[in-house]
Design a protein around this motif. Structure first.
Motif, PDB file in Angstrom:
ATOM      1  N   PRO A   1     -21.647  44.363  52.152  1.00  0.00           N
ATOM      2  CA  PRO A   1     -20.981  46.338  51.842  1.00  0.00           C
ATOM      3  C   PRO A   1     -19.279  46.757  52.024  1.00  0.00           C
ATOM      4  O   PRO A   1     -19.199  47.262  51.392  1.00  0.00           O
ATOM      5  CB  PRO A   1     -21.766  47.086  53.289  1.00  0.00           C
ATOM      6  CG  PRO A   1     -22.387  45.601  54.153  1.00  0.00           C
ATOM      7  CD  PRO A   1     -22.532  44.600  53.575  1.00  0.00           C
ATOM      8  N   PHE A   2     -18.659  45.766  52.369  1.00  0.00           N
ATOM      9  CA  PHE A   2     -16.954  45.536  51.844  1.00  0.00           C
ATOM     10  C   PHE A   2     -17.166  45.047  50.706  1.00  0.00           C
ATOM     11  O   PHE A   2     -16.345  45.493  49.878  1.00  0.00           O
ATOM     12  CB  PHE A   2     -16.699  44.194  53.167  1.00  0.00           C
ATOM     13  CG  PHE A   2     -16.813  43.115  52.553  1.00  0.00           C
ATOM     14  CD1 PHE A   2     -15.930  42.631  51.303  1.00  0.00           C
ATOM     15  CD2 PHE A   2     -18.235  41.768  52.662  1.00  0.00           C
ATOM     16  CE1 PHE A   2     -16.176  41.413  50.856  1.00  0.00           C
ATOM     17  CE2 PHE A   2     -18.028  41.210  52.151  1.00  0.00           C
ATOM     18  CZ  PHE A   2     -16.343  40.881  51.460  1.00  0.00           C
ATOM     19  N   LEU A   3     -17.697  45.183  49.512  1.00  0.00           N
ATOM     20  CA  LEU A   3     -17.602  43.924  48.054  1.00  0.00           C
ATOM     21  C   LEU A   3     -17.310  44.663  47.628  1.00  0.00           C
ATOM     22  O   LEU A   3     -15.647  44.560  46.489  1.00  0.00           O
ATOM     23  CB  LEU A   3     -18.658  43.503  47.489  1.00  0.00           C
ATOM     24  CG  LEU A   3     -18.637  42.370  46.414  1.00  0.00           C
ATOM     25  CD1 LEU A   3     -17.688  41.595  46.591  1.00  0.00           C
ATOM     26  CD2 LEU A   3     -20.380  41.877  46.080  1.00  0.00           C
ATOM     27  N   SER A   4     -17.410  46.291  47.511  1.00  0.00           N
ATOM     28  CA  SER A   4     -17.366  47.190  46.232  1.00  0.00           C
ATOM     29  C   SER A   4     -15.691  47.904  46.813  1.00  0.00           C
ATOM     30  O   SER A   4     -14.740  47.969  45.550  1.00  0.00           O
ATOM     31  CB  SER A   4     -17.845  48.571  46.104  1.00  0.00           C
ATOM     32  OG  SER A   4     -18.338  49.031  47.411  1.00  0.00           O
ATOM     33  N   GLN A   5     -15.355  48.223  47.695  1.00  0.00           N
ATOM     34  CA  GLN A   5     -13.864  48.274  48.248  1.00  0.00           C
ATOM     35  C   GLN A   5     -13.415  46.838  47.960  1.00  0.00           C
ATOM     36  O   GLN A   5     -11.949  47.510  47.737  1.00  0.00           O
ATOM     37  CB  GLN A   5     -14.226  48.864  49.479  1.00  0.00           C
ATOM     38  CG  GLN A   5     -12.617  48.867  49.874  1.00  0.00           C
ATOM     39  CD  GLN A   5     -12.301  49.764  49.062  1.00  0.00           C
ATOM     40  OE1 GLN A   5     -12.802  51.241  48.963  1.00  0.00           O
ATOM     41  NE2 GLN A   5     -11.273  50.484  49.095  1.00  0.00           N
ATOM     42  N   PHE A   6     -13.261  46.009  47.913  1.00  0.00           N
ATOM     43  CA  PHE A   6     -12.664  44.332  47.857  1.00  0.00           C
ATOM     44  C   PHE A   6     -12.047  43.907  46.181  1.00  0.00           C
ATOM     45  O   PHE A   6     -11.338  43.871  45.884  1.00  0.00           O
ATOM     46  CB  PHE A   6     -13.466  43.214  48.680  1.00  0.00           C
ATOM     47  CG  PHE A   6     -12.483  42.140  48.591  1.00  0.00           C
ATOM     48  CD1 PHE A   6     -11.983  41.420  49.581  1.00  0.00           C
ATOM     49  CD2 PHE A   6     -12.106  40.819  47.123  1.00  0.00           C
ATOM     50  CE1 PHE A   6     -11.214  40.613  49.309  1.00  0.00           C
ATOM     51  CE2 PHE A   6     -11.775  40.020  47.057  1.00  0.00           C
ATOM     52  CZ  PHE A   6     -11.267  40.089  48.378  1.00  0.00           C
ATOM     53  N   GLN A   7     -13.060  44.666  45.634  1.00  0.00           N
ATOM     54  CA  GLN A   7     -13.175  44.809  44.056  1.00  0.00           C
ATOM     55  C   GLN A   7     -12.322  45.671  43.350  1.00  0.00           C
ATOM     56  O   GLN A   7     -11.343  45.136  42.808  1.00  0.00           O
ATOM     57  CB  GLN A   7     -14.848  44.427  43.459  1.00  0.00           C
ATOM     58  CG  GLN A   7     -15.488  43.365  43.739  1.00  0.00           C
ATOM     59  CD  GLN A   7     -17.015  43.751  43.331  1.00  0.00           C
ATOM     60  OE1 GLN A   7     -17.045  44.335  43.120  1.00  0.00           O
ATOM     61  NE2 GLN A   7     -17.239  42.754  42.703  1.00  0.00           N
ATOM     62  N   LEU A   8     -12.392  46.564  43.731  1.00  0.00           N
ATOM     63  CA  LEU A   8     -11.711  48.074  43.462  1.00  0.00           C
ATOM     64  C   LEU A   8      -9.807  47.305  44.406  1.00  0.00           C
ATOM     65  O   LEU A   8      -9.578  47.454  43.686  1.00  0.00           O
ATOM     66  CB  LEU A   8     -11.898  49.321  44.265  1.00  0.00           C
ATOM     67  CG  LEU A   8     -13.165  50.279  43.697  1.00  0.00           C
ATOM     68  CD1 LEU A   8     -13.467  50.892  45.077  1.00  0.00           C
ATOM     69  CD2 LEU A   8     -12.423  50.128  42.356  1.00  0.00           C
ATOM     70  N   ASN A   9     -10.296  46.865  45.161  1.00  0.00           N
ATOM     71  CA  ASN A   9      -8.706  46.254  46.255  1.00  0.00           C
ATOM     72  C   ASN A   9      -8.286  45.024  44.977  1.00  0.00           C
ATOM     73  O   ASN A   9      -7.015  45.061  45.064  1.00  0.00           O
ATOM     74  CB  ASN A   9      -8.222  46.223  47.283  1.00  0.00           C
ATOM     75  CG  ASN A   9      -8.305  47.538  48.068  1.00  0.00           C
ATOM     76  OD1 ASN A   9      -8.257  48.276  47.744  1.00  0.00           O
ATOM     77  ND2 ASN A   9      -9.176  47.052  49.476  1.00  0.00           N
ATOM     78  N   ASN A  10      -8.967  44.252  44.587  1.00  0.00           N
ATOM     79  CA  ASN A  10      -7.873  43.262  43.198  1.00  0.00           C
ATOM     80  C   ASN A  10      -8.979  43.051  42.289  1.00  0.00           C
ATOM     81  O   ASN A  10      -9.505  42.445  42.252  1.00  0.00           O
ATOM     82  CB  ASN A  10      -8.642  42.466  44.404  1.00  0.00           C
ATOM     83  CG  ASN A  10      -8.356  41.753  45.765  1.00  0.00           C
ATOM     84  OD1 ASN A  10      -6.903  42.078  46.217  1.00  0.00           O
ATOM     85  ND2 ASN A  10      -9.242  42.153  46.906  1.00  0.00           N
TER      86      ASN A  10
END
Length: 505
Positions: free
Chosen positions: A69-78
């Motif tokens: 569930p965290f992946l999409s936000q992680f990709q937006l941040n990096n």
């Protein structure tokens, strides 16, 4: 459920995993939330390892769902290092085996390469290996400088990967995993192979890693859970995965193990009587032995004599020189010819071949485990011990097969005979390599950290087996361990190594 998903890093829902036709686990649910750090314990060894591999995305899921569930936000941040188009997940796994490659990239490293100067030159240095690691984040917290300092790798930077000791290898693997700056760090039995001081430091290091924002999930034993771990999952054979907060685990029953059967003394004596090794006066003799690689002195004026029937413990910290010393005895290191080394009453270089030496030796080590090919059956792996080959490369011998199965039964792995070596659990692979070392009744048995990764009951059973062999024969034993409780009672002599020097205690 909405809050659970929002706070979850990893979510496994009724997941089943199958590999090579074998179900590794079935209908498992497991959740890791932000701020949690997990230890997975219990005797379901293949399941525990497969759980980490599944989270890392390395195993096929045949049913159920694995979500991040965290992946999409992680990709937006990096967006630079982990763009939304990337298939990679920001997860690093440090497993029991490494996958180091040669500099040319044309082959993986192999066991004999450790002592072959020209072949070893094709292995990258630690510095070269770490320089090629790409981070998942755009602004890495773990830089090369920080990872090298945290894991005390400065003295190893110019060392070839193939030359590393077992403990040094594990430190380099962890440094590389940290340099990727993952959101989740998966560690398979990370304390295995570390000396006492290194284990204590690692436990402190886990706290530093979690404080840097990385979630840690590790497999380990119940009595080696770092302070930073907040939750425990207990997984025993035939039982469901049980999860609980750390404080609830510490207040409950721990992973109590059943005592394993004692070795069959009569069977051991019968097998030993089938072949009596020749008599020697001096098994190992070393006089002012030194080994250098470039400007680095690995062994410094070693004097040691081992007579037939003696049982020695060889102790010392990671990188003290134990593996190099053993390589001189086992015939793998050509620097034996430049030193005064006597093996089985003969001076090295007096016309004997490497096979003349190896036929008297049963040998197992963490390095042999790392590089042993996995494509043959466990039975074939054990039979290769008759020929001192890394794998079986000749027709099967029916008489030897019968002996192989008897030794496998003594080590409680006979049911694995026809299973492919790479597909059985790590501890069972190690047991098969131990059977390989024992199968020919050698004059000298070299056991380098043989109990790595064993549960307490397995350790006790193996120590009892070795003590029975020693009581029933004139076998010579060199036993390497970082821990006193692992050393068999039959050991009566000790040599300690420190910074390439040796001291008889």
């Amino acid at each position: 459920m909405i809050d659970t998903v929002r706070n979850a890093l990893v979510l496994l829902e009724d997941v089943s995993v199958r590999l090579h036709g074998e179900v590794l686990f079935q209908n498992i649910s497991f959740e890791v939330k932000t701020g949690e750090h997990w230890a997975v314990i219990g005797n379901q060894e293949k399941g525990r390892s497969a759980l980490l591999e599944t989270i890392a995305g390395h195993l096929p899921v045949v049913s159920g769902n694995v979500t991040y569930p965290f992946l999409s936000q992680f990709q937006l941040n990096n967006p630079v290092q982990s763009p939304p188009t990337s298939w990679q997940k920001p997860v690093s796994l440090v497993s029991s085996r490494h996958n180091f490659s040669s500099l040319s990239g044309t082959e993986t490293l192999f066991y004999q390469q450790r002592y072959n100067a020209s072949a070893a030159d094709d292995a990258p240095t630690v510095e070269e290996h770490l320089a090629n690691v790409r981070p998942f984040t755009d602004t890495p917290v773990w830089t090369i400088e920080r990872a090298v300092a945290a894991l005390d790798l400065h003295p190893l930077l110019s060392k070839r990967l193939i030359k590393l000791s077992n403990g040094e290898t594990r430190r380099v693997l962890l440094a590389a995993a940290l340099l990727r700056n993952p959101a989740i760090l998966l560690l398979e039995n990370p304390l295995v192979g570390l000396d006492v001081r290194s284990r204590q430091y690692f436990i402190q290091l886990v706290s530093t890693i979690t404080e840097s924002g990385i979630t840690v999930i590790m497999t380990t034993s119940p009595d080696e859970i770092p302070d930073a771990i907040t939750h425990v999952a207990v997984w025993k054979e035939g039982q469901a995965l049980r999860t609980m907060p750390r404080h609830a685990f510490e207040g409950s029953e721990t992973a109590t193990e059943q005592e394993q059967d004692k070795p069959d003394v009569k069977e051991i004596k019968t097998l030993l009587a089938d072949h009596t090794p020749p008599a020697f006066e001096v098994i190992v003799g070393m006089e002012d032995v030194s080994v250098r690689y470039g400007n680095k002195t690995v062994l410094n004026n070693i004097n040691w004599q081992v007579r037939q029937g003696e049982r020695w413990a060889l102790v010392g910290h990671n990188g003290a020189g134990k593996s190099t010393l053993l390589s001189l005895i086992n015939g793998d290191n050509p620097q034996a010819y430049a030193n005064k080394v006597i093996l089985f009453d003969r001076r090295r270089g007096s016309g004997e071949s490497i096979w003349d030496i190896k036929r008297h030796i049963g040998f197992v080590s963490p390095e042999l485990f790392q590089y042993f090919p996995g494509g043959q059956t466990c039975e074939e792996v054990v039979e290769s011990g008759f020929y001192d080959s890394v794998g079986l490369h000749r027709e099967r011998d029916p008489l030897k097969r019968e002996r192989v199965l008897r030794w496998m039964k003594l080590l409680q792995v006979e049911e694995l005979a026809w299973k492919v070596f790479r597909n059985v659990s790590v501890s069972n692979q190690r047991l098969c390599l131990l059977a390989r070392a024992l199968v020919k009744n050698p004059a000298l048995l070299i056991l380098d950290e043989p109990c790595q990764g064993f549960a307490s009951a397995q350790q006790r059973h193996f120590r009892s087996l070795i003590d029975t062999i020693c009581a029933s024969s004139n076998i010579t034993l060199i036993y390497v361990s970082h821990y006193q409780h692992e050393i068999p009672e039959s050991v009566t002599k000790v040599m300690q190594m420190e910074q390439g020097k040796a001291f008889v205690l």
